[in-house]
Design a protein around this motif. Structure first.
Motif, PDB file in Angstrom:
ATOM      1  N   HIS A 117       0.826  -1.208   0.000  1.00 32.35           N
ATOM      2  CA  HIS A 117       0.000   0.000   0.000  1.00 32.35           C
ATOM      3  C   HIS A 117       0.859   1.255   0.000  1.00 32.35           C
ATOM      4  N   TYR A 118       1.858   1.293   0.864  1.00 29.20           N
ATOM      5  CA  TYR A 118       2.661   2.505   1.016  1.00 29.20           C
ATOM      6  C   TYR A 118       3.656   2.678  -0.133  1.00 29.20           C
ATOM      7  N   GLU A 119       4.079   1.563  -0.744  1.00 30.05           N
ATOM      8  CA  GLU A 119       4.885   1.693  -1.965  1.00 30.05           C
ATOM      9  C   GLU A 119       4.095   2.431  -3.048  1.00 30.05           C
ATOM     10  N   ILE A 120       2.817   2.086  -3.190  1.00 24.70           N
ATOM     11  CA  ILE A 120       1.984   2.743  -4.199  1.00 24.70           C
ATOM     12  C   ILE A 120       1.867   4.227  -3.899  1.00 24.70           C
ATOM     13  N   HIS A 121       1.598   4.575  -2.648  1.00 28.87           N
ATOM     14  CA  HIS A 121       1.489   5.993  -2.292  1.00 28.87           C
ATOM     15  C   HIS A 121       2.806   6.726  -2.533  1.00 28.87           C
ATOM     16  N   ALA A 122       3.921   6.093  -2.218  1.00 31.51           N
ATOM     17  CA  ALA A 122       5.223   6.742  -2.432  1.00 31.51           C
ATOM     18  C   ALA A 122       5.469   7.000  -3.907  1.00 31.51           C
ATOM     19  N   CYS A 123       4.916   6.147  -4.755  1.00 29.30           N
ATOM     20  CA  CYS A 123       5.161   6.246  -6.205  1.00 29.30           C
ATOM     21  C   CYS A 123       4.063   6.997  -6.943  1.00 29.30           C
ATOM     22  N   ASP A 124       3.145   7.615  -6.235  1.00 28.63           N
ATOM     23  CA  ASP A 124       2.032   8.319  -6.874  1.00 28.63           C
ATOM     24  C   ASP A 124       2.484   9.693  -7.360  1.00 28.63           C
ATOM     25  N   ASN A 125       3.433   9.677  -8.280  1.00 21.83           N
ATOM     26  CA  ASN A 125       3.940  10.891  -8.917  1.00 21.83           C
ATOM     27  C   ASN A 125       4.587  10.475 -10.229  1.00 21.83           C
ATOM     28  N   ALA A 126       4.770  11.443 -11.111  1.00 20.56           N
ATOM     29  CA  ALA A 126       5.258  11.125 -12.454  1.00 20.56           C
ATOM     30  C   ALA A 126       6.663  10.514 -12.430  1.00 20.56           C
ATOM     31  N   GLU A 127       7.514  10.964 -11.509  1.00 20.12           N
ATOM     32  CA  GLU A 127       8.896  10.487 -11.491  1.00 20.12           C
ATOM     33  C   GLU A 127       8.994   9.020 -11.096  1.00 20.12           C
ATOM     34  N   LEU A 128       8.201   8.580 -10.118  1.00 21.45           N
ATOM     35  CA  LEU A 128       8.385   7.268  -9.526  1.00 21.45           C
ATOM     36  C   LEU A 128       7.323   6.257  -9.925  1.00 21.45           C
ATOM     37  N   ALA A 129       6.371   6.665 -10.744  1.00 24.34           N
ATOM     38  CA  ALA A 129       5.207   5.810 -11.012  1.00 24.34           C
ATOM     39  C   ALA A 129       5.584   4.430 -11.523  1.00 24.34           C
ATOM     40  N   GLN A 130       6.602   4.342 -12.377  1.00 31.00           N
ATOM     41  CA  GLN A 130       6.965   3.041 -12.937  1.00 31.00           C
ATOM     42  C   GLN A 130       7.400   2.081 -11.840  1.00 31.00           C
ATOM     43  N   ARG A 131       8.042   2.581 -10.793  1.00 34.84           N
ATOM     44  CA  ARG A 131       8.465   1.721  -9.683  1.00 34.84           C
ATOM     45  C   ARG A 131       7.266   1.197  -8.900  1.00 34.84           C
ATOM     46  N   GLY A 132       6.127   1.873  -9.019  1.00 34.34           N
ATOM     47  CA  GLY A 132       4.944   1.451  -8.293  1.00 34.34           C
ATOM     48  C   GLY A 132       4.081   0.445  -9.023  1.00 34.34           C
ATOM     49  N   LEU A 133       4.451   0.095 -10.255  1.00 33.58           N
ATOM     50  CA  LEU A 133       3.579  -0.758 -11.054  1.00 33.58           C
ATOM     51  C   LEU A 133       3.492  -2.178 -10.497  1.00 33.58           C
ATOM     52  N   GLU A 134       4.610  -2.757 -10.096  1.00 36.80           N
ATOM     53  CA  GLU A 134       4.568  -4.120  -9.558  1.00 36.80           C
ATOM     54  C   GLU A 134       3.765  -4.195  -8.263  1.00 36.80           C
ATOM     55  N   PRO A 135       4.007  -3.298  -7.273  1.00 35.73           N
ATOM     56  CA  PRO A 135       3.146  -3.329  -6.085  1.00 35.73           C
ATOM     57  C   PRO A 135       1.683  -3.080  -6.407  1.00 35.73           C
ATOM     58  N   ALA A 136       1.416  -2.237  -7.400  1.00 35.55           N
ATOM     59  CA  ALA A 136       0.031  -1.967  -7.777  1.00 35.55           C
ATOM     60  C   ALA A 136      -0.652  -3.239  -8.275  1.00 35.55           C
ATOM     61  N   ARG A 137       0.050  -4.031  -9.043  1.00 36.06           N
ATOM     62  CA  ARG A 137      -0.557  -5.250  -9.572  1.00 36.06           C
ATOM     63  C   ARG A 137      -0.642  -6.353  -8.512  1.00 36.06           C
ATOM     64  N   THR A 138       0.085  -6.195  -7.418  1.00 42.54           N
ATOM     65  CA  THR A 138       0.104  -7.222  -6.377  1.00 42.54           C
ATOM     66  C   THR A 138      -0.884  -6.937  -5.254  1.00 42.54           C
ATOM     67  N   TYR A 139      -1.034  -5.671  -4.872  1.00 40.33           N
ATOM     68  CA  TYR A 139      -1.814  -5.317  -3.677  1.00 40.33           C
ATOM     69  C   TYR A 139      -3.242  -5.853  -3.739  1.00 40.33           C
ATOM     70  N   SER A 140      -3.895  -5.700  -4.885  1.00 40.50           N
ATOM     71  CA  SER A 140      -5.283  -6.143  -4.979  1.00 40.50           C
ATOM     72  C   SER A 140      -5.398  -7.660  -4.872  1.00 40.50           C
ATOM     73  N   ARG A 141      -4.355  -8.402  -5.224  1.00 37.04           N
ATOM     74  CA  ARG A 141      -4.377  -9.863  -5.078  1.00 37.04           C
ATOM     75  C   ARG A 141      -4.122 -10.277  -3.638  1.00 37.04           C
ATOM     76  N   VAL A 142      -3.345  -9.490  -2.918  1.00 40.41           N
ATOM     77  CA  VAL A 142      -3.032  -9.809  -1.526  1.00 40.41           C
ATOM     78  C   VAL A 142      -4.217  -9.544  -0.610  1.00 40.41           C
ATOM     79  N   ALA A 143      -4.962  -8.470  -0.881  1.00 36.51           N
ATOM     80  CA  ALA A 143      -6.103  -8.116  -0.031  1.00 36.51           C
ATOM     81  C   ALA A 143      -7.338  -7.876  -0.897  1.00 36.51           C
ATOM     82  N   PRO A 144      -7.835  -8.907  -1.577  1.00 36.46           N
ATOM     83  CA  PRO A 144      -8.885  -8.702  -2.588  1.00 36.46           C
ATOM     84  C   PRO A 144     -10.244  -8.331  -2.026  1.00 36.46           C
TER      85      PRO A 144
END
Length: 497
Positions: free
Chosen positions: A211-238
């Motif tokens: 969750h917090y990785e996604i929030h940290a990456c919620d900006n244009a510079e870091l968004a690509q780093r947040g893609l893997e956690p974004a695709r994982t979080y919903s599977r971990v806590a569906p």
């Protein structure tokens, strides 16, 4: 002829009964929460429930977390950390308001109870003492100072035991929540990621890390780093509506509109099922934004019809009121349906910035609609709202209202033939908007100022410079339909010229 067409068709373009009122991120009682291990010196029979309570907290299921921690305290009256958990459930670090007036009183009481019970562990005492900074002397010490004191205390605690997972996770959240919107270097977010990313590899099912990785990456510079956690979080806590929605923060940043739609459809339905109106509206706003970028206007209109059926909306509550106002504004303004934009009324009792969006939409409608009119009343109203926010020391939203007001002033100047003044106003507005990060409540400005600058330059017969501005806008907001269409128009006009 080009100017006339642009003016007429301006392309802006688990069953626990919660005992705390529904608030901004109240996600009912989900079933699958991810994996958390937070050892505490309470009786062994409550450890599993304590872990579950922390997992709820990490997904911002505040009411359910509070009730769960209270249940732990009732089962083990000697569990000081259960009182810490209740107080932590009242503290909403990434959302406004961070604390209600009632939450301050209740949280202070819980901290006192924790200290009265006594804490045999130095680590647990560190958690409680750190959180005390948030609640102690809240009427005398500004929130920003208390939040920084909490962050520093959690930093010291995390530094004492580099192997402790939860101290580093909660410290990371404190870093993210205290990141300045004007810091485009994203220094605090990067410090948080330096802690979270190694933890994520070691604990891939931890909801807070993802969750917090996604929030940290919620900006244009870091968004690509947040893609893997974004695709994982919903599977971990569906089962958690917020876990289903959060990936769309990254999808929006990267222009992955179909992914964002799927994410928010699931979050919207789960939130409705759990009776979480605030989260339902939040997902709906992101959903409308994504539909509009793909030109799926009928589906965006369907979401608006769903909005009309929601009756449990507290218009004084910021997140829900913002989404409920922004959705019809987006649908009207992005499709230049000016009669609809002019008819949008600010919700009664809504926060000033929410009111400002509706006022801005009406101003654009008057400036660009079929029956153009002066917009002095709208700019005056925005000035009043800006002053109101500054008096309340809410500088972030005061600046946002100022930017809306300057946009209207730029279009008014253009309509009056004052092209240089219009350009200067919109250029300065775009530069200032680019220097400030958005907050998580919104997928982005209704129409970015940089995109508006591109259309202004098209009206001023400068397609080459207009194309440049659209390209800059697309760097910060990839896939925005208005910028893509504007770039196409500018490119065509430049080739003709």
């Amino acid at each position: 002829m080009l100017a006339c067409r642009l003016i007429r068709g301006f392309a802006f373009l688990l069953a626990i009964t919660p005992i705390w009122p529904q608030e901004m991120h109240d996600h009912g009682v989900p079933d699958k929460l991810g994996t958390v291990s937070f050892p505490v010196s309470c009786v062994p029979r409550v450890q599993q429930d304590f872990n579950r309570s922390v997992a709820l907290l990490h997904s911002f299921a505040y009411s359910a977390a509070q009730a769960s921690f209270q249940n732990v305290a009732e089962r083990d009256p000697g569990c000081a950390m259960a009182h810490w958990g209740v107080a932590m459930s009242l503290f909403h670090e990434l959302w406004e308001p961070h604390l209600s007036s009632d939450a301050v009183v209740l949280g202070e009481r819980e901290i006192q109870l924790a200290r009265h019970v006594g804490v045999p562990s130095h680590r647990e005492k560190g958690f409680i003492d750190a959180l005390a900074f948030i609640f102690d002397d809240a009427s005398q010490i500004p929130y920003s100072t208390r939040a920084l004191n909490y962050e520093q205390a959690m930093g010291r605690l995390a530094g004492e035991d580099g192997a402790d997972v939860e101290t580093r996770v909660f410290y990371s959240l404190a870093l993210i929540s205290n990141a300045s919107p004007t810091d485009k270097s994203h220094a605090r977010q990067k410090r948080a990621l330096a802690l979270l990313e190694p933890l994520g590899r070691a604990y891939p099912d931890h909801p807070g890390i993802l969750h917090y990785e996604i929030h940290a990456c919620d900006n244009a510079e870091l968004a690509q780093r947040g893609l893997e956690p974004a695709r994982t979080y919903s599977r971990v806590a569906p089962s958690v509506p917020h876990a289903l929605h959060m990936p769309s923060h990254i999808f929006t940043r990267l222009g992955l509109w179909q992914d964002s739609i799927a994410s928010n459809l699931a979050a919207m339905d789960a939130a409705r099922h759990q009776g979480d109106t605030g989260e339902e509206l939040h997902a709906m706003d992101y959903l409308v934004y994504a539909y509009l970028q793909l030109g799926r206007n009928n589906e965006a209109d369907q979401v608006l019809r769903r909005l009309q059926g929601i009756t449990a909306l507290d218009e004084r509550e910021f997140k829900g009121a913002y989404a409920a106002t922004a959705m019809p504004v987006r649908c009207a303004v992005e499709r230049h349906r000016w009669a609809e934009a002019a008819a949008i009324m600010p919700p009664q009792g809504a926060p000033p910035y929410v009111t400002a969006i509706a006022v801005w939409a009406r101003g654009l409608a008057l400036a660009w609609g079929e029956h153009q009119s002066t917009i002095g009343a709208e700019t005056d109203r925005l000035q009043q709202l800006e002053s109101q926010l500054r008096d309340a020391q809410d500088d972030y939203w005061a600046v946002q209202v100022k930017l809306l007001r300057q946009e209207l002033m730029a279009w008014a100047a253009q309509a009056n033939g004052q092209e240089q003044e219009a350009f200067a106003l919109m250029r300065d507005t775009a530069n200032e908007e680019d220097s400030i990060e958005k907050l998580p409540v919104t997928p982005g400005p209704v129409i970015p100022a940089r995109e508006q600058l591109g259309y202004l330059l098209l009206l001023q017969h400068d397609p080459i410079e207009a194309a440049k501005q659209f390209r800059i806008a697309l760097t910060d907001a990839p896939g925005r339909r208005g910028s893509i269409d504007g770039l196409a128009s500018a490119t065509a006009a430049a080739s003709q010229k």
